[in-house]
Design a protein around this motif. Structure first.
Motif, PDB file in Angstrom:
ATOM      1  N   ILE A  49      -9.079  -1.251  -3.174  1.00 17.48           N
ATOM      2  CA  ILE A  49      -8.413  -2.274  -3.657  1.00 17.48           C
ATOM      3  C   ILE A  49      -9.206  -2.752  -5.078  1.00 17.48           C
ATOM      4  O   ILE A  49      -9.848  -4.022  -4.839  1.00 17.48           O
ATOM      5  N   PRO A  50      -8.949  -2.183  -6.063  1.00 17.16           N
ATOM      6  CA  PRO A  50      -9.838  -2.718  -7.247  1.00 17.16           C
ATOM      7  C   PRO A  50      -9.724  -4.190  -7.450  1.00 17.16           C
ATOM      8  O   PRO A  50     -10.670  -4.810  -7.986  1.00 17.16           O
ATOM      9  N   PRO A  51      -8.675  -4.970  -7.507  1.00 13.05           N
ATOM     10  CA  PRO A  51      -8.297  -6.173  -7.982  1.00 13.05           C
ATOM     11  C   PRO A  51      -9.403  -7.075  -6.913  1.00 13.05           C
ATOM     12  O   PRO A  51      -9.742  -8.293  -7.601  1.00 13.05           O
ATOM     13  N   LEU A  52      -9.838  -6.708  -5.732  1.00 10.34           N
ATOM     14  CA  LEU A  52     -10.732  -7.380  -5.078  1.00 10.34           C
ATOM     15  C   LEU A  52     -12.286  -7.190  -5.638  1.00 10.34           C
ATOM     16  O   LEU A  52     -13.092  -8.159  -4.938  1.00 10.34           O
ATOM     17  N   ALA A  53     -12.679  -6.287  -6.101  1.00 10.45           N
ATOM     18  CA  ALA A  53     -13.912  -5.817  -6.524  1.00 10.45           C
ATOM     19  C   ALA A  53     -14.807  -7.101  -7.184  1.00 10.45           C
ATOM     20  O   ALA A  53     -15.891  -7.374  -6.851  1.00 10.45           O
TER      21      ALA A  53
END
Length: 195
Positions: free
Chosen positions: A139-143
């Motif tokens: 989930i790239p946006p949470l990184a």
């Protein structure tokens, strides 16, 4: 592999980004021992009879989950004496049907090799990710939020250390010298051995 240091990037590509399952399977048969072991943050394969098939199943599922994978090997360190390779790898992994744009993720791969008849085979693979890099895969946006949390944990550690030192726990007893190293640490950083 005859020359693991020079060939390993190609082998990694064949195992993880092959254009077809047949190429991937041939690569596993050619470069991986039949009793290979594997450690990853979300799965593992114990070394033993037939374990190569289990590892191949993981590689196959990896390709099913992400039909487009990009992998770059940025650095290779080969410890010839111990027959171990360390790889700095970047990968862009896009889960099928995910609405999120894929992001590059970094990991360190440790490969234990076994020499058989002058050729080197992968006998054990371990994949190491930082938590935010692993989140980039899923989930790239949470990184970025995880990175902020990790930074917050670092700030909290320093605050807690200051409070504990104020209470007498793990308090330095001497001031740092102008060079930044206390007397008991002298020789650790200037090339002079003290043992």
């Amino acid at each position: 592999m005859e020359n693991p240091q020079n060939e390993i990037a190609k082998v990694v590509s064949l195992l993880t980004t092959s254009a077809s399952p047949e190429i991937q399977e041939l690569a596993a048969e050619r470069y991986v021992t039949t009793d290979v072991g594997f450690r990853h943050p979300v799965c593992r394969v114990n070394p033993g009879p037939g374990s190569r098939d289990a590892l191949l199943g993981i590689y196959q599922w990896y390709r099913v989950m992400s039909p487009t994978i990009e992998t770059r090997v940025d650095n290779v360190v080969y410890d010839k004496q111990n027959n171990v390779i360390f790889l700095e790898v970047q990968q862009k992994f896009h889960i099928r049907l995910s609405p999120f744009r894929p992001t590059w993720s970094k990991l360190i791969v440790r490969l234990s090799l076994r020499e058989i008849n002058g050729l080197h085979y992968i006998a054990f693979q371990e994949d190491f990710y930082h938590p935010d890099d692993f989140l980039n895969l899923l989930i790239p946006p949470l990184a970025p939020f995880l990175r902020m949390a990790l930074t917050g944990a670092s700030l909290a550690s320093n605050a807690y250390a200051s409070v504990a030192q104020g209470l007498g726990y793990w308090s330095p007893t001497s001031r740092k010298s102008p060079s930044g190293v206390g007397d008991e640490g002298r020789g650790l950083y200037d090339g002079n051995r003290t043992d």
